[in-house]
Each structure stands twice: as structure tokens, then as C-alpha cells.
Design a protein around this motif. Sequence first.
Motif, PDB file in Angstrom:
ATOM      1  N   TYR A   1       0.695  40.535   8.625  1.00 23.71           N
ATOM      2  CA  TYR A   1       0.902  41.077   7.282  1.00 23.71           C
ATOM      3  C   TYR A   1       1.426  42.495   7.440  1.00 23.71           C
ATOM      4  O   TYR A   1       0.884  43.290   8.216  1.00 23.71           O
ATOM      5  CB  TYR A   1      -0.402  41.075   6.487  1.00 23.71           C
TER       6      TYR A   1
ATOM      7  N   ASP B   1      -2.951  40.267  -2.053  1.00 27.85           N
ATOM      8  CA  ASP B   1      -2.229  39.510  -1.028  1.00 27.85           C
ATOM      9  C   ASP B   1      -0.719  39.649  -1.184  1.00 27.85           C
ATOM     10  O   ASP B   1       0.045  39.165  -0.337  1.00 27.85           O
ATOM     11  CB  ASP B   1      -2.610  38.035  -1.074  1.00 27.85           C
TER      12      ASP B   1
ATOM     13  N   TRP C   1      -8.625  38.560   5.399  1.00 30.02           N
ATOM     14  CA  TRP C   1      -8.222  37.154   5.258  1.00 30.02           C
ATOM     15  C   TRP C   1      -9.227  36.188   5.897  1.00 30.02           C
ATOM     16  O   TRP C   1      -8.962  35.003   5.995  1.00 30.02           O
ATOM     17  CB  TRP C   1      -6.856  36.944   5.900  1.00 30.02           C
TER      18      TRP C   1
END
Length: 210
Positions: A64, A117, A91
Motif C-alpha cells: 500500500y 483503504d 489490514w
Amino acid sequence: MTPQMTLILQSLPLLIFMAQTTQQVCVELVSDTESVEGGTMKLTCIFCKKREELVAETQVDWHYLTPDMEKIQIFHFPEQPNERYKLNDRWRGRLAWNGSSDLQDVSIIISNITLNDTGTYTCTVFRRFHFSLYTTTSSLEKNITLVVMKKAGEDVTAVYSEIMMYVLLAFLSSWLLLAMVYCYRKIARAEARKKDNVCSSKNSSLAGPE
């Protein structure tokens, strides 16, 4: 040319066709990029092998990308014992492997998705092929920009279709009105001519021969 060779040459196109149809089909699809808060989102990452029958060591990493351009590892395949607990807590328990058995599809699923997210995800695939005389590798890096919304937005196609439906109804109504006016005027002119002819005939009868 011998009959056997002739038969082989005649059968060659059929054999090629059969070989092509028995190959696995791999299509590199583009991932969806929009999701709704609280739902489940599949981040699609597909890396097709040029020759599906080859076996390769495959390693997949998902990251990410933060607003500060920092890469945070969120998933690794194949997982090692207790490895999931070394990944980012944000996560934890919400990521699941959704890849195929041949590891051409290396997608993951995010469950219970949140507004936080939203962002860019990177799928990195590394493959190593072992042959008798040498080893070769291939790799792929794909970015997916995810947008999480509070509620589902209206389908653009549906909105466009609805607008076109109203435009078509307005056009048909206008056309029908014009057709009715045209027919009414035509009938009115015909009735007027008919009355004029009747009046002319009556006047001629009353006048008589001179």
C-alpha cells in the motif's frame, strides 16, 4: 511423396488447431477501482505466462502506497509460518488470497473495506523458471488506485440511458403532435373544398340556363 507423408501434411492444420484449443486461456484483466464502505473488494492482478505448461517459482508481494509515498507491505505469497502477523496491523484479518492454482491470477480480496483503504496498491510478481542448462526470471509491477465511497454512486450508463429515454419520448410526442396538426389541417382544407364545390353546384342550379 509417400501416402504416409501426404496424410501427415493433410492432418497438420487439424493438429495445430487442436493444440491451440487445448491451451489454457489467460486474459490480463483490469482491476475494479471503486468500492463501497463496508463491502468486499477484489484487487485484480493477473500476470500471464507465455507458456502455461511451464512450472515456475512464483512470489507475490502486495504493498500500500501512503500519501507520503511510503510503501507498506500488506500481503506476501506464499505465506510463511506466522508471517501474516508481521504485516501491517491495519489490514490484519481483512486480506485473503484469491489467486488461481496456476498462479497466473494473483489477486487478493479486502473485506470490511473502510474509507481509509482509499489509495494506491502495488502488485509485484516475481517468477523464476528452471531449465536443465539455465535459469531465467520474469517480473511484473502493477498499480491499482482504489476509491472507497460512502454509498454506491449512480451507474453512468443507467443515467445516460434514462436521459436518452426522456429525449426519445419528447421527440416522439412532438412528432405525434405535428402529425395530428398536419392531418387536422388537411382534413379541414378538404372539408372547405367540399363545401365550396357544393355551393358552386347550388348556384349553378339556381341560375339555370340563359
